[in-house]
Design an enzyme around this catalytic site. Structure first.
Site, mmCIF file in Angstrom:
data_model
loop_
_atom_site.group_PDB
_atom_site.id
_atom_site.type_symbol
_atom_site.label_atom_id
_atom_site.label_comp_id
_atom_site.label_asym_id
_atom_site.label_seq_id
_atom_site.Cartn_x
_atom_site.Cartn_y
_atom_site.Cartn_z
ATOM 1 C CE LYS A 82 -26.209 42.021 15.194
ATOM 2 N NZ LYS A 82 -26.785 42.051 16.545
ATOM 3 C CG LEU A 183 -41.899 29.182 18.779
ATOM 4 C CD1 LEU A 183 -42.794 27.959 18.627
ATOM 5 C CD2 LEU A 183 -42.242 29.951 20.053
ATOM 6 N N GLY A 184 -37.091 30.383 18.492
ATOM 7 C CA GLY A 184 -35.673 30.078 18.655
ATOM 8 C C GLY A 184 -35.290 30.166 20.116
ATOM 9 C CE LYS A 185 -29.252 30.902 20.429
ATOM 10 N NZ LYS A 185 -27.779 31.087 20.458
ATOM 11 C CB VAL A 186 -34.831 35.122 22.164
ATOM 12 C CG1 VAL A 186 -35.644 36.199 22.876
ATOM 13 C CG2 VAL A 186 -33.352 35.477 22.184
ATOM 14 N N GLY A 187 -37.170 33.063 21.832
ATOM 15 C CA GLY A 187 -38.603 32.780 21.848
ATOM 16 C C GLY A 187 -38.976 31.695 22.840
#
Length: 361
Positions: A82, A183-187
């Protein structure tokens, strides 16, 4: 934040930690290579402001270890690594910085393969890819498989189905109340998938713009303005989908949901959190098991796959490859229930055995 097999507790130690700095473009980055036992260390590049350089190094170390376990449990021929770029991407991210970072990745000669993460996206990987071939998650136009967030969300959905099968005896989510925190891209993708699956969604985020987007896209979702208040809500599944450490002492003791299954990395916020969840009879799906859809998706790119050739076929193939997340999660949760161990301990043990005995080619 405590990653799987935290250093000093169990599991293999990191192989390498590299510092990268280019003052001419403002680049300051850390690359942690945890394990290359199964193959090149594959993991994303996180771009965010940290309180200190020590915080950035720790985040990189924990995330790299998590990637080793995630890739091993997903059956991928990759180790774990990472990278973190230190600073506010809104202020520092430029093509020059990304080019410089790409040259640094190239200097590692394939020992580390990067991808997008929090603070980076497919457009950024396209720029990085102008300097190195050791990058995945590029746009279809650049020969990549595209953004992995939808794949991550789909994998989490499969993990939730496994949790439901263990907790309620049926692998479906119809009629269940699921709280999505982040609630980002995945959310956002997860809210949509849950709605399609017939679940009632409670959604929360500390960012007003993310909440507003969710209200427009999914008006049927119930918005919980205070993310912390979501812990007190009546729900069946709590799904942390923001940054790590969500399951701190307050959250673990306050949580009312009988199941935790989310996309965030390194959700366990303190040593002993997993045992406390067991004591409270809360089913916890280890994040590095259920959020593997994204890395499964982008790993295909390194072997020559591209979404640009046939987008529909690429999406269908990606979902087929993520379906085993259900079986893996179910197996781990069942073994944990039978043995009385925590799901994290069972998952760690399985991953460590795979890393200790890589398949012969």
């Amino acid at each position: 934040m405590f990653a799987p097999g935290t250093a000093g507790v169990r599991g293999p130690a990191h192989e390498q930690v590299l510092l990268c700095q280019d003052r001419t473009v403002g680049l300051k980055a850390v690359v942690s290579v945890h394990s290359t036992a199964l193959g090149p260390a594959l993991g994303g590049t996180r771009f965010r402001a940290y309180g200190s350089s020590a915080d950035a190094v720790l985040d990189s170390l924990n995330l790299a270890r998590g990637m080793s376990y995630k890739n091993a449990l997903a059956g991928l021929p990759y180790g774990g690594g990472k990278a973190v770029i230190i600073g506010d991407p809104a202020l520092l991210k430029t093509p020059g910085l990304l080019h410089s970072y790409g040259r640094f990745v190239e200097s590692l000669a394939g020992r580390y393969v990067t991808a997008c993460d929090v603070g980076t996206d497919t457009a950024d990987m396209d720029v990085v890819g102008e300097e190195t071939d050791h990058v995945v998650g590029r746009s279809p136009a650049a020969g990549g498989v595209g953004d992995p967030s939808a794949a991550t969300a789909y994998g989490v959905l499969q993990g939730m189905r496994a949790c439901a099968a263990v907790r309620w005896g049926e692998p479906h989510l119809r009629g269940l109340r699921v709280g999505v925190c982040g609630l980002g891209k995945v959310g956002q993708h997860l809210v949509g998938l849950l709605t399609e699956a017939g679940a009632t969604v409670l959604a929360s985020d500390i960012r007003a713009d993310a909440v507003a987007r969710t209200q427009v896209r999914f008006p049927e979702a119930r918005i919980v303005a205070d993310a912390k208040a979501l812990l007190d809500a009546e729900m069946d599944i709590y799904s942390p989908c923001a940054l790590g450490g969500a399951l701190d002492r307050v959250a673990v003791n306050r949580l009312r949901a009988p199941v935790v299954c989310g996309a965030a990395n390194n959700q366990l916020g303190y040593a002993g959190a997993e045992e406390r969840l067991v004591d409270r009879d809360i089913v916890y799906a280890p994040d590095y098991v259920v959020n593997a859809g994204g890395v499964i998706h982008v790993a295909r790119e390194y072997s020559g796959c591209s979404a640009s050739r046939s987008p529909d076929r690429a999406r269908a193939r990606a979902r087929e490859q993520m379906d085993p997340i259900y079986a893996t999660t179910l197996s781990i949760l069942t073994a944990a229930a039978d043995s009385g161990a925590s799901p994290s301990a069972v998952a760690d043990d399985l991953a460590e055995k795979r890393m200790a005995s890589p398949p012969r080619i």
